[in-house]
Enzyme design. Structure first.
Site, PDB file in Angstrom:
ATOM      1  N   HIS A   1      -3.088  30.600  12.487  1.00 30.68           N
ATOM      2  CA  HIS A   1      -3.804  31.105  13.673  1.00 30.68           C
ATOM      3  C   HIS A   1      -3.118  30.678  14.967  1.00 30.68           C
ATOM      4  O   HIS A   1      -2.339  29.739  15.003  1.00 30.68           O
ATOM      5  CB  HIS A   1      -5.271  30.661  13.687  1.00 30.68           C
ATOM      6  CG  HIS A   1      -5.532  29.181  13.716  1.00 30.68           C
ATOM      7  ND1 HIS A   1      -5.689  28.400  12.581  1.00 30.68           N
ATOM      8  CD2 HIS A   1      -5.662  28.324  14.763  1.00 30.68           C
ATOM      9  CE1 HIS A   1      -5.924  27.156  12.931  1.00 30.68           C
ATOM     10  NE2 HIS A   1      -5.909  27.065  14.231  1.00 30.68           N
TER      11      HIS A   1
ATOM     12  N   HIS B   1      -2.839  26.208  20.938  1.00 36.86           N
ATOM     13  CA  HIS B   1      -1.968  25.736  19.853  1.00 36.86           C
ATOM     14  C   HIS B   1      -1.694  26.856  18.850  1.00 36.86           C
ATOM     15  O   HIS B   1      -2.372  27.875  18.848  1.00 36.86           O
ATOM     16  CB  HIS B   1      -2.565  24.497  19.153  1.00 36.86           C
ATOM     17  CG  HIS B   1      -3.839  24.711  18.413  1.00 36.86           C
ATOM     18  ND1 HIS B   1      -5.081  24.519  18.977  1.00 36.86           N
ATOM     19  CD2 HIS B   1      -4.082  25.104  17.136  1.00 36.86           C
ATOM     20  CE1 HIS B   1      -6.021  24.769  18.082  1.00 36.86           C
ATOM     21  NE2 HIS B   1      -5.438  25.119  16.956  1.00 36.86           N
TER      22      HIS B   1
ATOM     23  N   GLU C   1      -0.392  22.670  15.058  1.00 39.80           N
ATOM     24  CA  GLU C   1      -1.327  22.218  14.013  1.00 39.80           C
ATOM     25  C   GLU C   1      -0.746  22.619  12.672  1.00 39.80           C
ATOM     26  O   GLU C   1      -0.160  23.708  12.543  1.00 39.80           O
ATOM     27  CB  GLU C   1      -2.693  22.886  14.246  1.00 39.80           C
ATOM     28  CG  GLU C   1      -3.747  22.562  13.191  1.00 39.80           C
ATOM     29  CD  GLU C   1      -5.060  23.296  13.428  1.00 39.80           C
ATOM     30  OE1 GLU C   1      -5.139  24.181  14.310  1.00 39.80           O
ATOM     31  OE2 GLU C   1      -6.041  22.989  12.722  1.00 39.80           O
TER      32      GLU C   1
HETATM   33  C1  LIG Z   1     -11.417  23.810  14.832  1.00 35.88           C
HETATM   34  C2  LIG Z   1     -10.727  22.718  14.095  1.00 35.88           C
HETATM   35  C3  LIG Z   1      -9.213  22.807  14.169  1.00 35.88           C
HETATM   36  C4  LIG Z   1      -8.770  23.996  13.301  1.00 35.88           C
HETATM   37  O1  LIG Z   1      -9.143  23.916  12.096  1.00 35.88           O
HETATM   38  O2  LIG Z   1      -8.138  24.956  13.760  1.00 35.88           O
HETATM   39  C5  LIG Z   1      -8.717  22.882  15.580  1.00 35.88           C
HETATM   40  O3  LIG Z   1      -7.931  23.693  15.994  1.00 35.88           O
HETATM   41  S1  LIG Z   1      -9.377  21.648  16.591  1.00 35.88           S
HETATM   42  C6  LIG Z   1      -8.565  21.950  18.191  1.00 35.88           C
HETATM   43  C7  LIG Z   1      -8.860  20.845  19.178  1.00 35.88           C
HETATM   44  N1  LIG Z   1      -8.249  19.595  18.746  1.00 35.88           N
HETATM   45  C8  LIG Z   1      -7.001  19.231  19.176  1.00 35.88           C
HETATM   46  O4  LIG Z   1      -6.366  19.898  19.983  1.00 35.88           O
HETATM   47  C9  LIG Z   1      -6.470  17.932  18.605  1.00 35.88           C
HETATM   48  C10 LIG Z   1      -5.049  17.666  19.045  1.00 35.88           C
HETATM   49  N2  LIG Z   1      -4.982  17.578  20.491  1.00 35.88           N
HETATM   50  C11 LIG Z   1      -4.973  16.343  21.132  1.00 35.88           C
HETATM   51  O5  LIG Z   1      -5.008  15.283  20.535  1.00 35.88           O
HETATM   52  C12 LIG Z   1      -4.888  16.410  22.640  1.00 35.88           C
HETATM   53  O6  LIG Z   1      -5.292  17.689  23.081  1.00 35.88           O
HETATM   54  C13 LIG Z   1      -3.449  16.124  23.182  1.00 35.88           C
HETATM   55  C14 LIG Z   1      -2.441  17.100  22.610  1.00 35.88           C
HETATM   56  C15 LIG Z   1      -3.064  14.689  22.842  1.00 35.88           C
HETATM   57  C16 LIG Z   1      -3.464  16.307  24.683  1.00 35.88           C
HETATM   58  O7  LIG Z   1      -4.566  15.596  25.199  1.00 35.88           O
HETATM   59  P1  LIG Z   1      -4.716  15.484  26.791  1.00 35.88           P
HETATM   60  O8  LIG Z   1      -6.009  14.798  27.081  1.00 35.88           O
HETATM   61  O9  LIG Z   1      -4.480  16.823  27.423  1.00 35.88           O
HETATM   62  O10 LIG Z   1      -3.533  14.481  27.063  1.00 35.88           O
HETATM   63  P2  LIG Z   1      -2.644  14.389  28.337  1.00 35.88           P
HETATM   64  O11 LIG Z   1      -3.403  14.927  29.520  1.00 35.88           O
HETATM   65  O12 LIG Z   1      -2.079  13.023  28.368  1.00 35.88           O
HETATM   66  O13 LIG Z   1      -1.470  15.452  27.990  1.00 35.88           O
HETATM   67  C17 LIG Z   1      -0.259  14.943  27.454  1.00 35.88           C
HETATM   68  C18 LIG Z   1       0.783  15.980  27.770  1.00 35.88           C
HETATM   69  O14 LIG Z   1       0.604  17.056  26.821  1.00 35.88           O
HETATM   70  C19 LIG Z   1       0.385  18.258  27.522  1.00 35.88           C
HETATM   71  N3  LIG Z   1      -0.551  19.049  26.744  1.00 35.88           N
HETATM   72  C20 LIG Z   1      -1.843  18.776  26.484  1.00 35.88           C
HETATM   73  N4  LIG Z   1      -2.393  19.741  25.704  1.00 35.88           N
HETATM   74  C21 LIG Z   1      -1.406  20.650  25.497  1.00 35.88           C
HETATM   75  C22 LIG Z   1      -1.325  21.889  24.785  1.00 35.88           C
HETATM   76  N5  LIG Z   1      -2.401  22.390  24.146  1.00 35.88           N
HETATM   77  N6  LIG Z   1      -0.162  22.566  24.763  1.00 35.88           N
HETATM   78  C23 LIG Z   1       0.928  22.062  25.415  1.00 35.88           C
HETATM   79  N7  LIG Z   1       0.944  20.890  26.122  1.00 35.88           N
HETATM   80  C24 LIG Z   1      -0.227  20.208  26.145  1.00 35.88           C
HETATM   81  C25 LIG Z   1      -0.165  17.875  28.869  1.00 35.88           C
HETATM   82  O15 LIG Z   1       0.064  18.902  29.816  1.00 35.88           O
HETATM   83  C26 LIG Z   1       0.632  16.624  29.152  1.00 35.88           C
HETATM   84  O16 LIG Z   1       1.918  17.012  29.559  1.00 35.88           O
HETATM   85  P3  LIG Z   1       2.540  16.354  30.891  1.00 35.88           P
HETATM   86  O17 LIG Z   1       1.523  16.640  31.971  1.00 35.88           O
HETATM   87  O18 LIG Z   1       3.847  17.071  31.087  1.00 35.88           O
HETATM   88  O19 LIG Z   1       2.661  14.882  30.564  1.00 35.88           O
HETATM   89 CO   LIG Z   2      -6.707  25.265  15.198  1.00 32.45          CO
END
Ligand SMILES: CC[C@@H](C(=O)O)C(=O)SCCNC(=O)CCNC(=O)[C@H](O)C(C)(C)COP(=O)(O)OP(=O)(O)OC[C@H]1O[C@@H](n2cnc3c(N)ncnc32)[C@H](O)[C@@H]1OP(=O)(O)O
Ligand SMILES: [Co+2]
Length: 134
Positions: free
Chosen positions: A7, A79, A130
């Protein structure tokens, strides 16, 4: 190692409104809303010919997508989920290659009742990936 694109997830501010966009605008069939407290989101899936769209809405401000939504209040691509036959082997290979598995590094059960993990977006060219064991 990676197989099908299971997905593409889109984080949205309003799951019902986003569902209507796909249903009424694009003629899509939107599946039922699933609340996944362990993941901090509620989701609805849209089956398309060769993959699915996952619409994600944060359950609250503790959601892992809360910061993403603060940065993207109108929503956005969040994602991609790829299928792998052996999640443990995939994680070992990725960690050995220096990639970061998010959270405590152990799989959670995802929306399809199968184990999933997430890889840090900074290790994959700014894309949150993911992996789902299928
Ligand atoms: C429904 C269940 C399951 C499924 O079966 O499909 C799911 O899909 S659950 C979906 C929701 N769960 C998750 O997304 C879990 C994994 N994600 C995380 O742990 C966090 O989102 C993260 C990735 C660690 C980011 O958390 P955040 O609070 O945004 O951290 P930061 O603000 O420190 O960001 C760090 C850095 O990463 C960039 N970022 C954040 N999210 C994304 C993204 N989706 N795509 C690309 N980049 C992302 C963010 O911009 C920061 O970058 P810099 O600003 O350049 O440092
Ligand atoms: Co998902």
């Amino acid at each position: 190692m990676i197989g099908r694109l299971n997905h593409v997830a889109i984080a949205v501010p309003d799951l019902m409104a986003a569902s209507a966009h796909y249903r009424d605008g694009l003629g899509a069939t939107v599946g039922p809303v699933q609340v996944l407290a362990e993941h901090g989101v509620r989701v609805a899936f849209i089956d398309v010919a060769n993959t699915r769209i996952e619409l994600l809405e944060a359950l609250d401000q503790t959601s892992p997508i809360a910061s993403f939504m603060a940065r993207n209040p109108g929503g956005g691509m969040h994602h991609m989920c790829f299928e792998v036959p052996d999640l443990d082997a995939a994680m070992r290979r990725l960690v050995d290659a220096g990639a970061r598995v998010l959270g405590d590094g152990t799989p959670k059960i995802g929306a399809h009742g199968r184990p999933v993990v997430f890889l840090h977006p900074k290790d994959f060219d700014g894309t949150l990936i993911e992996l789902e064991q299928v």
